[in-house]
Motif scaffolding. Structure first.
Motif, PDB file in Angstrom:
ATOM      1  N   ARG A 227       6.242 -14.529  -2.688  1.00  0.00           N
ATOM      2  CA  ARG A 227       5.301 -13.646  -3.387  1.00  0.00           C
ATOM      3  C   ARG A 227       4.220 -13.128  -2.430  1.00  0.00           C
ATOM      4  N   ALA A 228       3.758 -14.000  -1.560  1.00  0.00           N
ATOM      5  CA  ALA A 228       2.697 -13.609  -0.626  1.00  0.00           C
ATOM      6  C   ALA A 228       3.144 -12.500   0.311  1.00  0.00           C
ATOM      7  N   ALA A 229       4.450 -12.412   0.573  1.00  0.00           N
ATOM      8  CA  ALA A 229       4.953 -11.361   1.466  1.00  0.00           C
ATOM      9  C   ALA A 229       4.635  -9.973   0.919  1.00  0.00           C
ATOM     10  N   PHE A 230       4.578  -9.838  -0.413  1.00  0.00           N
ATOM     11  CA  PHE A 230       4.259  -8.542  -1.009  1.00  0.00           C
ATOM     12  C   PHE A 230       2.788  -8.199  -0.799  1.00  0.00           C
ATOM     13  N   ASP A 231       1.923  -9.190  -0.878  1.00  0.00           N
ATOM     14  CA  ASP A 231       0.504  -8.946  -0.597  1.00  0.00           C
ATOM     15  C   ASP A 231       0.283  -8.593   0.869  1.00  0.00           C
ATOM     16  N   ILE A 232       1.020  -9.251   1.745  1.00  0.00           N
ATOM     17  CA  ILE A 232       0.904  -8.938   3.174  1.00  0.00           C
ATOM     18  C   ILE A 232       1.340  -7.502   3.433  1.00  0.00           C
ATOM     19  N   GLN A 233       2.462  -7.115   2.821  1.00  0.00           N
ATOM     20  CA  GLN A 233       2.931  -5.746   3.000  1.00  0.00           C
ATOM     21  C   GLN A 233       1.942  -4.747   2.412  1.00  0.00           C
TER      22      GLN A 233
END
Length: 366
Positions: free
Chosen positions: A8-14
């Motif tokens: 899920r955090a990968a979407f915030d990073i992107q």
């Protein structure tokens, strides 16, 4: 190995990268997906249970590409309201995306099978900048070999018209003009004549196939209107005039091409943009060794050049580096550039001289 929170955090990073690159709609979509993805669809379950490295695997961009394709196809009005920027309320955006993941599950699932494959024509501004430095050194005539060519749009480098800080290169009749915002001193004002271009990619994109072209277009963020128009024009140029693009291993082709006879008075150039990080370490080493060996054989009559536009993730910038043989000059950092070619910053002498260093954990954000 990742877990659900990391995925899920990968979407915030992107989303952070999208915001930094002036793509607010795509950033909003990524932020919403961080919470909207659930286990009600096979697509959602696969995202949440992703077994690789979600950021390095560009997990967010895989899913965003599929959603953008659905928007472009006009199959989901609520989704299109999000991608058109008409719906901005975070709760309603998340609800629309959550509903689309279920309703369009079968269409979205295949987008997770492979990483985004982008091909940005404006990146050729950085590579032409490097070629101008070689032209000043060795003369105007070139033959170009590109690795990681994707759909071959940068193989049109001889057919684009460039305006690089007032230095014009290419045919005035070109349907595509590449005019990045120029910063710093201009590149050398030297004539350039590219007699041939040839490219290789492990999985080349055939833009003559409407589905393949549509997939390529879906990976361009919805915010990037100028990029979308340029991509459409470049695809039309490939369809109209073709490019010499083969499927194969980059190191194999570099070694084979360097062994071919070279015309007198022509500089042979290897170029690549945002590809070095994707090659296996063994392939990078084979290419480096082959170029060093060919460079040792290079003469004033048959020069060799290497032009790269690659990301420096440590310093958060993309760098244009150039090396030429014969000569004792090491790889030189001659310019910095936006990831998608929106601007180029020419650098002043003395140039930084060191080889490009592969950065640990490097990956492409788009």
């Amino acid at each position: 190995m990742a877990n659900e929170p990391a995925n899920r955090a990968a979407f915030d990073i992107q989303a952070g990268y999208c915001t930094a690159m002036d793509a607010p709609i795509t950033a909003r979509v990524c932020t919403a997906l961080a919470t909207a993805v659930d286990r009600e669809s096979e697509t959602g379950r696969r995202v949440l249970d992703w077994m690789g490295e979600p950021v390095a695997d560009a997990l967010a961009l895989r899913l965003v590409g599929g959603l953008h394709a659905l928007h472009r196809a006009g199959v989901d009005p609520a989704l299109s309201a999000v991608f058109a920027g008409a719906e901005t309320d975070p709760v309603r955006v998340a609800a629309a995306l959550r509903a689309t993941l279920v309703a369009q599950d079968a269409a979205l699932l295949p987008w997770l099978d492979g990483p985004p494959q982008t091909n940005e024509a404006a990146r050729s501004a950085g590579m032409m900048t490097g070629i101008l430095h070689l032209a000043e050194r060795y003369g105007p005539r070139f033959e170009v070999l590109e690795i990681g060519s994707s759909a071959g749009l940068n193989l049109l480098i001889d057919r684009y018209l460039f305006d690089l800080g007032g230095v014009n290169v290419g045919p005035d009749t070109s349907p595509v003009t590449i005019r990045p915002e120029w910063r710093g001193p201009p590149p050398p004002n030297a004539p350039v004549e590219i007699g041939s271009t040839r490219g290789v990619d492990i999985h080349p994109v055939d833009v003559a196939d409407p589905d393949a072209a549509a997939r390529l277009e879906a990976y361009v963020w919805v915010d990037a209107v100028e990029r979308q128009a340029r991509l459409a024009a470049a695809i039309a140029m490939v369809r109209d005039g073709g490019v010499d693009l083969v499927e194969g291993d980059a190191a194999d082709l570099v070694e084979a091409q360097l062994a071919e006879p070279q015309p007198e008075g022509v500089t042979r150039v290897l170029m690549h943009s945002v590809v070095w990080q994707y090659l296996p370490a063994t392939s990078r080493e084979r290419i480096r060794v082959a170029m060093e060996a060919a460079g040792a054989r290079a003469t004033v009559e048959r020069p060799l050049g290497w032009v790269m536009m690659e990301p420096n993730r440590d310093l958060h910038r993309h760098e244009v580096r150039v090396r030429g043989w014969p000569g004792e000059r090491a790889m030189e950092l001659v310019a910095l550039t936006h990831a998608h070619g929106a601007w180029v910053e020419g650098l002043a002498l003395p140039y930084e001289t060191r080889d490009y260093v592969m950065r640990r954990g490097a990956y492409e954000k788009d």
